[in-house]
Structure formats: structure tokens, C-alpha cells
Write a protein that holds these residues in place. Structure first.
Motif, mmCIF file in Angstrom:
data_model
loop_
_atom_site.group_PDB
_atom_site.id
_atom_site.type_symbol
_atom_site.label_atom_id
_atom_site.label_comp_id
_atom_site.label_asym_id
_atom_site.label_seq_id
_atom_site.Cartn_x
_atom_site.Cartn_y
_atom_site.Cartn_z
ATOM 1 N N MET A 142 0.940 -1.330 0.041
ATOM 2 C CA MET A 142 -0.002 0.044 -0.107
ATOM 3 C C MET A 142 0.780 1.341 0.005
ATOM 4 S SD MET A 142 -3.073 -0.671 0.181
ATOM 5 C CE MET A 142 -3.976 0.483 0.589
ATOM 6 N N ALA A 143 2.170 1.139 0.249
ATOM 7 C CA ALA A 143 3.259 2.290 0.282
ATOM 8 C C ALA A 143 2.829 3.518 -0.609
ATOM 9 C CB ALA A 143 4.543 1.895 0.245
ATOM 10 N N PRO A 144 2.717 2.993 -1.909
ATOM 11 C CA PRO A 144 2.469 3.920 -3.200
ATOM 12 C C PRO A 144 1.514 4.932 -3.020
ATOM 13 C CG PRO A 144 3.074 1.945 -4.234
ATOM 14 C CD PRO A 144 3.009 1.574 -2.635
ATOM 15 N N ALA A 145 0.232 4.208 -2.539
ATOM 16 C CA ALA A 145 -1.018 5.142 -2.370
ATOM 17 C C ALA A 145 -0.511 6.093 -1.072
ATOM 18 C CB ALA A 145 -1.867 4.146 -1.618
ATOM 19 N N TRP A 146 0.143 5.962 -0.242
ATOM 20 C CA TRP A 146 0.298 6.946 0.760
ATOM 21 C C TRP A 146 1.375 7.946 0.278
ATOM 22 C CZ3 TRP A 146 -2.739 7.151 4.679
ATOM 23 C CH2 TRP A 146 -3.240 5.947 5.214
ATOM 24 N N TYR A 147 2.060 7.627 -0.500
ATOM 25 C CA TYR A 147 3.044 8.447 -1.433
ATOM 26 C C TYR A 147 2.379 9.662 -2.238
ATOM 27 C CZ TYR A 147 6.803 10.659 -3.865
ATOM 28 O OH TYR A 147 7.837 11.186 -4.666
ATOM 29 N N MET A 148 1.288 8.885 -2.693
ATOM 30 C CA MET A 148 0.508 9.611 -3.896
ATOM 31 C C MET A 148 -0.303 10.624 -2.953
ATOM 32 S SD MET A 148 -0.430 6.719 -6.603
ATOM 33 C CE MET A 148 -1.430 7.952 -7.514
ATOM 34 N N ILE A 149 -0.917 10.157 -1.992
ATOM 35 C CA ILE A 149 -1.657 11.151 -1.253
ATOM 36 C C ILE A 149 -1.113 12.157 -0.784
ATOM 37 C CG2 ILE A 149 -3.122 11.450 1.098
ATOM 38 C CD1 ILE A 149 -3.916 8.172 0.731
ATOM 39 N N GLY A 150 0.001 12.000 -0.057
ATOM 40 C CA GLY A 150 0.846 13.369 0.270
ATOM 41 C C GLY A 150 1.102 14.312 -0.904
ATOM 42 N N CYS A 151 1.468 13.879 -1.907
ATOM 43 C CA CYS A 151 1.860 14.644 -2.927
ATOM 44 C C CYS A 151 0.765 15.502 -3.575
ATOM 45 C CB CYS A 151 2.581 13.926 -4.187
ATOM 46 S SG CYS A 151 4.248 13.265 -3.645
ATOM 47 N N VAL A 152 -0.466 14.654 -3.641
ATOM 48 C CA VAL A 152 -1.534 15.177 -4.204
ATOM 49 C C VAL A 152 -2.028 16.265 -3.118
ATOM 50 C CG1 VAL A 152 -4.139 15.068 -5.154
ATOM 51 C CG2 VAL A 152 -2.144 13.403 -5.638
ATOM 52 N N LEU A 153 -2.061 16.057 -2.081
ATOM 53 C CA LEU A 153 -2.436 17.198 -1.109
ATOM 54 C C LEU A 153 -1.700 18.357 -0.970
ATOM 55 C CD1 LEU A 153 -4.243 17.973 1.434
ATOM 56 C CD2 LEU A 153 -2.405 16.717 2.877
ATOM 57 N N ILE A 154 -0.442 18.484 -1.418
ATOM 58 C CA ILE A 154 0.528 19.439 -1.433
ATOM 59 C C ILE A 154 -0.105 20.272 -2.907
ATOM 60 C CG2 ILE A 154 2.763 20.315 -1.703
ATOM 61 C CD1 ILE A 154 3.757 18.006 -0.034
#
Length: 436
Positions: free
Chosen positions: A407-419
Motif C-alpha cells: 500500500m506504500a505507493p498510495a500513501w506517497y501519492m496522497i501526500g503529493c496530491v494534497l500539497i
């Protein structure tokens, strides 16, 4: 980067303004096709990363071999900031036409170099070095291409359809990914695994050299005002601080889009093979599905932004929805790893992604004046994509390996999209407004 303008003597309307709608459409079409082929040249590498890793980076561990191949994919992004600064400024000073032509020819050279490169088994360490050099050339060209192509799409036509035209910048990337993933899937079904590993992987790169005639067409048919008639930049513009602010916002806005693009459209086939254990031939369809959604929906959302506005509601709603749905989508894919589930999850995510991204391709360049537009956009895009997009696949693979969590890619994407959501919400709304 300089700002403010000082009008130069003009002999009347510029050549671009004198062009008929039919002539403008031809230029936009040529720019879209050139953009498509350039992105095809640059990103087809992703779909054959596993094969390239075995041919040029042999290792006893297949994961290590693929990570080395992705590292070389990231190397191509090292030159993007330099290309963005040099070629973006060149596009503002010399014109869109020479800049577009140069980037296209450089991309064709890089693609041919990869397609014809001898393997590690044939010439040893010189083989991966050739691949690295070709990727550096492609990265330099890509860095400058974005600003010139986006400015051309935005400026060649009326105010009422700017969002629709600019959205083809992202749609053409989807078309390039579709062409690459579709070709990869077709070759996978038509050729045996041995044939694919032997020489079949070279076909897409050699096909990428077809971009060269597009450069010749652009050189002959794009007409624009001569550089001497363009606005001249000076250093005392009171809006210079605003342009620098918008440049930083552009970097962070593109960050979320870039990470999402490279994970969902380019990394997903590898993710399906290595971690969901789906067959190679079926996994390629994940890239096809993502690309089709991008190609179809970006122009639709771009046209909607011409009527509804860029920033609100489309861009913000799309990015919020993507943040909310990323974790559930990856959870479903990892717990029910089958092709129908993966395709359904990707389609939902891509619908949100394109809604939040397509209008932004007009919003961002519209916040810069014409005489600085290509330079600011090229450099901001190059920095964002180099730092985040080019490393997205490498980071996603490393995070999974380091944490043991698929699931690690999902967390990375969430952080980037939030910024990126925060950044895009700070742009001035430009839909329907006259530029410059």
C-alpha cells in the motif's frame, strides 16, 4: 527570469493573429502530434523497463535489475531543469517554432540511440552508458518542450476555447501512453517471450524516430510574430514577485499530477506483475485503461473549464476526490488482485485525476504573461517532474521493499496530491479572461 514589458514598434497585427482558424487548427494539431510522439519516445521506456533491465543491467536479483532500469529512467529527468531553463527561454526569445523543432529532433535522436544500442552481453559496460546518454538527451529536450508546446496550444486560437486546447497537452500524454502501452500489449501477444527479450523491445524505440517529420512540418508551417516584435523583458516590473510566486505554485501543483501520472499510467503494469502477480500480457492492459481515460476525459474537462472556470469547481474537486479514493482503490487491488478489479479501480482514480489536472494545464500558463510564459512553465515543469515524476516509480518500488507494504505507493501519492491541492487553490482564476 525577467519580467515587465516594453512594447516594440509593430507593423500591425502579428502573423499569428492574421492566421485563419483553419491554419490555427493545423498548428494546434501539429503541436499535439509532436507532443504525443515526444512523450511516446520518452515514456515507452517504462513499459519495457523489466526487459531493458535484463538486457543492460543484468543481476541475479530481478528486482534489483528492474530498480536499476528505473534509476536510468529517472536519470533522464536530471537534464530536464537545464532543458527547461535553456530551451524555455529560447522559446520566449526566438519563438515557439524553432524551440519545438529543436526539441522534436533531439527526442528522435535519443529514441533511435536506445533502439539501436548493443546490449550488455555484446559490449559490456558501454551498453548501459549509451542508454544513460540517450536518456540525458531526451531529458534535455523534454525539459524545454513543455513550455513551448503549452504556450502554442494556449495562444493559437480564441479565448473561449483556451481550456480545451491546453488540455490536449495532458491528453496527448495519455495518447502517448496509450500508444506505448497498446504497442507493448500487442507485441506481448504477437511475439514470444524469447523474441520480445531478444529484439522485440526495440520496435517502439525505432518507431519513435517517426517524430522527426513532425519537426520538419512545424518548421515549415508555424507562423508567428518575429522575435523583434515581441515584448522585451526588463527587471523593474512590479509584478515580478507575483510571477515568481506563481512559478513556485506551478512546481507544487505539477508535483501531485506528475507523481499520479507516473504511478498510475507507467508504474502500474510493473506493480501488477511484481506485487499482484498478474500475467505480463494482462498487466499491460492496466496501462492501456489509464491511458484511454486520460485521452478521452482531458479534452472534456478542459472544455468544461472554459464554461465553469479552471480552479473551481473542477480542479479542486478532482484532486480532493483523488485523495479520498486512493487508499480504498489500492486496498481493493491488493486484497482482490485480478484484472477486472485493477481496471475498475484505475478507471475511477483516473476520472478523478483528469478532472483535477486537465483544467490546470490552462490555469497555470494563464497566470504568466506571454513574453515569459514558455520559460516559466518549462522550468517549473522540468523541476517538478524531475524531482517527483521521474523518481515516482523508483520511490514506489523502494517504499514497498523498505516497508514490506504494497500500500506504500498510495500513501506517497496522497501526500503529493494534497500539497498540489493547496498550491493550485492559490492561483488566480483565469477562465474566460483576456490574456496579456
Amino acid at each position: 527570469m525577467n519580467a515587465t514589458t516594453q512594447s516594440m514598434p509593430s507593423r500591425g497585427a502579428s502573423e499569428a493573429e492574421q492566421m485563419t482558424p483553419a491554419q490555427q487548427r493545423k498548428i494546434v494539431l501539429a503541436a499535439v502530434i509532436g507532443n504525443l510522439l515526444e512523450f511516446f519516445d520518452f515514456t515507452v521506456y517504462s513499459y519495457f523497463a523489466l526487459t531493458i533491465g535484463k538486457q543492460f543491467f543484468p543481476s541475479g536479483d530481478p528486482v534489483t535489475s528492474s530498480l536499476l532500469a528505473f534509476a536510468v529512467f529517472a536519470v533522464g529527468f536530471v537534464m530536464r531543469p537545464l532543458g527547461g531553463i535553456v530551451l524555455g527561454r529560447y522559446a520566449d526569445r526566438a519563438g515557439r517554432k524553432p524551440a519545438l523543432t529543436l526539441t522534436i529532433l533531439l527526442m528522435a535522436i535519443g529514441s533511435a540511440s536506445i533502439g539501436l544500442a548493443p546490449t550488455y552481453a555484446q559490449i559490456g559496460l558501454a551498453a548501459p552508458l549509451l542508454i544513460v546518454v540517450a536518456r540525458l538527451v531526451q531529458g534535455f529536450a523534454q525539459g524545454g518542450k513543455f513550455g513551448a508546446a503549452t504556450a502554442t496550444l494556449l495562444e493559437m486560437g480564441g479565448t473561449a476555447s483556451r481550456g480545451f486546447r491546453a488540455s490536449w497537452q495532458l491528453a496527448s500524454q495519455g495518447a502517448a501512453a496509450l500508444l506505448g502501452s497498446g504497442l507493448a500489449a500487442s507485441l506481448g501477444f504477437l511475439l514470444s517471450d524469447d523474441t520480445m527479450h531478444s529484439w522485440g523491445w526495440r520496435i517502439p524505440f525505432l518507431m519513435g524516430t517517426l517524430i522527426a517529420p513532425v519537426g520538419i512540418y512545424l518548421r515549415r508551417h508555424i507562423r508567428e510574430e518575429p522575435p523583434a516584435q515581441k515584448a522585451v523583458a526588463t527587471r523593474d516590473d512590479p509584478k515580478r514577485g507575483l510571477y515568481v510566486r506563481n512559478w513556485f505554485l506551478t512546481i507544487f501543483s505539477i508535483m501531485g499530477m506528475s507523481v499520479s501520472t507516473y504511478v498510475m499510467m507507467y508504474y502500474m503494469p510493473t506493480y501488477c506483475i511484481q506485487y499482484l502477480h498478474l500475467p505480463l500480457k494482462m498487466s499491460m492492459l492496466a496501462g492501456v485503461a489509464s491511458s484511454v481515460i486520460s485521452l478521452v476525459m482531458c479534452p472534456i474537462y478542459g472544455a468544461m473549464s472554459d464554461r465553469m472556470g479552471r480552479r473551481k469547481p473542477l480542479t479542486i474537486i478532482g484532486r480532493v476526490a483523488l485523495i479520498v479514493l486512493l487508499y480504498p482503490a489500492f486496498w481493493v487491488m491488493t486484497h482482490f488482485p485480478s484484472l477486472p478489479v485493477v481496471l475498475a479501480a484505475l478507471i475511477v482514480l483516473m476520472l478523478c485525476y483528469t478532472m483535477g489536472s486537465a483544467p490546470a494545464y490552462a490555469l497555470m500558463p494563464e497566470n504568466f504573461p506571454k513574453h515569459l510564459r514558455a520559460g516559466y512553465m518549462s522550468s517549473a515543469y522540468a523541476i517538478a517532474v524531475s524531482a517527483f515524476g521521474g523518481t515516482a516509480q523508483l520511490v514506489a518500488g523502494w517504499l514497498i521493499r523498505a516497508t514490506g507494504n504494497k500500500m506504500a505507493p498510495a500513501w506517497y501519492m496522497i501526500g503529493c496530491v494534497l500539497i498540489s491541492l493547496i498550491a493550485v487553490s492559490m492561483f488566480e482564476e483565469t477562465g474566460g479572461k483576456a490574456l496579456d
